[in-house]
Design a protein around this motif. Structure first.
Motif, PDB file in Angstrom:
ATOM      1  N   THR A 139      35.762 -15.486  88.423  1.00 17.93           N
ATOM      2  CA  THR A 139      36.242 -16.500  89.353  1.00 17.93           C
ATOM      3  C   THR A 139      36.079 -17.914  88.786  1.00 17.93           C
ATOM      4  N   ALA A 141      38.278 -20.060  87.735  1.00 19.75           N
ATOM      5  CA  ALA A 141      39.037 -20.368  86.518  1.00 19.75           C
ATOM      6  C   ALA A 141      39.443 -21.832  86.476  1.00 19.75           C
ATOM      7  N   ASP A 142      39.599 -22.466  87.649  1.00 19.36           N
ATOM      8  CA  ASP A 142      39.993 -23.879  87.691  1.00 19.36           C
ATOM      9  C   ASP A 142      38.910 -24.804  87.160  1.00 19.36           C
ATOM     10  N   VAL A 147      39.811 -20.813  79.586  1.00 15.90           N
ATOM     11  CA  VAL A 147      39.809 -19.524  80.283  1.00 15.90           C
ATOM     12  C   VAL A 147      40.019 -18.356  79.322  1.00 15.90           C
ATOM     13  N   VAL A 166      40.510 -15.521  87.827  1.00 14.24           N
ATOM     14  CA  VAL A 166      41.136 -15.943  89.072  1.00 14.24           C
ATOM     15  C   VAL A 166      40.586 -17.299  89.508  1.00 14.24           C
ATOM     16  N   SER A 167      41.345 -17.954  90.353  1.00 10.50           N
ATOM     17  CA  SER A 167      40.893 -19.173  91.017  1.00 10.50           C
ATOM     18  C   SER A 167      41.292 -19.080  92.480  1.00 10.50           C
ATOM     19  N   THR A 170      43.413 -22.575  93.138  1.00 14.95           N
ATOM     20  CA  THR A 170      44.804 -22.705  92.680  1.00 14.95           C
ATOM     21  C   THR A 170      45.632 -21.449  92.926  1.00 14.95           C
ATOM     22  N   GLU A 172      45.502 -18.857  90.953  1.00 19.33           N
ATOM     23  CA  GLU A 172      45.681 -18.174  89.664  1.00 19.33           C
ATOM     24  C   GLU A 172      45.027 -16.790  89.681  1.00 19.33           C
ATOM     25  N   GLY A 173      45.789 -15.776  89.287  1.00 14.13           N
ATOM     26  CA  GLY A 173      45.251 -14.425  89.136  1.00 14.13           C
ATOM     27  C   GLY A 173      45.115 -13.625  90.417  1.00 14.13           C
ATOM     28  N   ASP A 175      47.361 -12.518  92.545  1.00 10.15           N
ATOM     29  CA  ASP A 175      48.332 -11.423  92.665  1.00 10.15           C
ATOM     30  C   ASP A 175      47.888 -10.205  91.859  1.00 10.15           C
TER      31      ASP A 175
END
Length: 344
Positions: A139, A141-142, A147, A166-167, A170, A172-173, A175
C-alpha cells in the motif's frame, strides 16, 4: 429485511451434506465476545454458539465460517475449506483461527520506509499453510518515490506470489486487487497495524467500512480495526478485514514454510547428503548458493529461524513428536558416549 442468495456469500451446494437436519446455513461476519453476527438467506441476524463450541478455540466459530443455526443458536461449524491460523498471543500453544473459508490471503504491507522482508516471509508462510492462495499487496504507493524498485525488492523474496502496488488515495492498483475477489469469492487482509488495511478496505468497498487513523509519533501503527469483520464488496466479493496482528506465531506451518521459501527448499534437494543440515557439510548446495550470491544470507537465516520455531511449536502440541525428539536426543547422546576418541 432483504433476502440474500447464499451463493453470493460463498455457499456451494456440496456443503449441504454437512448441514445438520433441521438447521439453516449462515455465514459468520463478526464475533464479539462470543456473540455472532451472521448472514443467512433471510438477512443479517445475531446468534450465539452452543456450549459445545464455546471453549474450542480452533473449532469454535470464526469470521468466515459457515455455521448451522437452530433459531439463535449455532449448533455446528461446517467443515472449513481453508483457515488462516496462528498460535494465540501469550504463553500458550493454542491455535487461533483469524479467518476461515478464504480463497485469497492478501498479505498487506506498506511501500513507505525500508522493505520489511522478514515480516512478509512470516506472513506468507502462514498464508501458504491456510489452504488459500497468498498475494502480497503493498500500500501507500503514492508516498513511495520508486514503486517498481519497491515491488521488485519484495517480489524477489515472495517466490511464486504476485506482488501488487496500490494507493487508496489515487486508486492505483485497486482494480487488480478487485479482480482477485470476484463474486462469491472471499479474501482476507492480514498484516500489522499502520500499513493501510483499513484504508484499502474502504477503497475496495466504495464507502467507509473501517475507521482509519494515522501513524503514531514513534512510528508504530495504530489499531484502527478492533474486530475481524466480513464485508460485502460492490462486485459481489467478500473481504475479511482483520486488526493488526502484533504477534503472528506459527502453528503447524512446516508446509507453508517450504512454500514461502521454495528457493531454499529446492536448493536443499541438491545437497550431497539427504539429511544435510546446511551447517558446513561438504557438498551443501545451500552454502554454495550463499557463497556465490544466489541466496541472501538473511533470507537463509530467516528460513532457519522459522523452521526452528515451527519445530518447537510442534513439540509443544504433539506428544508423539516430543517422544520422537527425546528418542533422537538419546540416540545422539549414546553415539557420543561410544566415540573412541571422546574426551573424558
Amino acid at each position: 429485511m432483504p433476502r440474500v442468495e447464499l451463493s453470493d456469500l460463498g455457499w456451494t451446494t456440496d456443503r449441504a451434506a454437512a448441514l445438520p437436519a433441521g438447521s439453516e446455513a449462515a455465514r459468520v461476519v463478526r464475533v464479539d465476545r462470543g456473540r455472532l453476527t451472521v448472514l443467512t438467506a433471510g438477512g443479517e441476524r445475531r446468534a450465539h454458539p452452543a456450549p459445545a463450541l464455546r471453549d474450542d478455540v480452533v473449532g469454535g466459530p470464526a469470521v468466515g465460517d459457515w455455521v448451522a443455526l437452530r433459531g439463535e443458536l449455532a449448533v455446528a461449524v461446517l467443515p472449513r475449506r481453508s483457515a488462516f491460523t496462528r498460535t494465540a498471543a501469550g504463553r500458550t500453544s493454542a491455535a487461533q483461527v483469524v479467518a476461515a473459508n478464504v480463497d485469497t490471503v492478501l498479505v498487506v504491507d506498506a511501500l513507505t520506509g525500508p522493505a520489511r522482508l522478514r515480516r512478509v516471509e512470516r506472513y506468507l508462510a502462514v498464508a501458504w499453510s491456510s489452504g488459500a492462495a497468498p498475494v502480497v499487496v503493498l500500500t501507500k504507493a503514492d508516498l513511495c518515490p520508486d514503486v517498481p524498485a519497491g515491488v521488485a525488492q519484495v517480489a524477489e523474496d515472495a517466490v511464486g506470489v504476485p506482488v501488487l502496488a496500490v494507493s487508496s488515495i489515487t486508486g492505483e492498483g485497486l482494480d487488480a486487487v478487485r479482480a482477485l475477489v470476484p463474486a462469491g469469492a472471499t479474501a482476507a487482509m492480514v498484516g500489522p497495524s499502520g500499513v493501510g488495511k483499513s484504508s484499502l478496505a474502504n477503497a475496495l468497498a466504495g464507502h467507509e467500512v473501517a475507521g482509519t487513523r494515522g501513524i503514531r509519533e514513534d512510528g508504530r501503527g495504530r489499531h484502527t480495526t478492533t474486530a475481524r469483520e466480513l464485508h460485502r464488496l460492490p462486485g459481489g466479493g467478500l473481504l475479511v478485514d482483520t486488526p493488526g496482528l502484533r504477534e503472528l506465531g506459527l502453528h503447524d506451518d512446516a508446509e507453508g514454510i517450504d512454500r514461502a521459501f521454495a528457493d531454499v527448499a529446492e536448493l536443499g534437494t541438491r545437497c550431497r547428503y539427504r539429511d544435510c543440515g546446511h551447517r558446513g557439510e561438504p557438498g551443501c548446495a545451500v552454502a554454495a548458493a550463499i557463497d556465490d550470491g544466489r541466496l541472501d544470507p538473511a533470507r537463509f537465516t530467516s528460513w532457519r529461524k522459522l523452521q526452528a520455531e515451527a519445530h518447537r511449536q510442534q513439540l509443544r502440541v504433539d506428544a508423539r513428536a516430543r517422544a520422537e525428539e527425546r528418542a533422537r536426543l538419546r540416540a545422539v547422546h549414546r553415539a557420543r558416549r561410544t566415540q573412541p576418541n571422546r574426551v573424558r
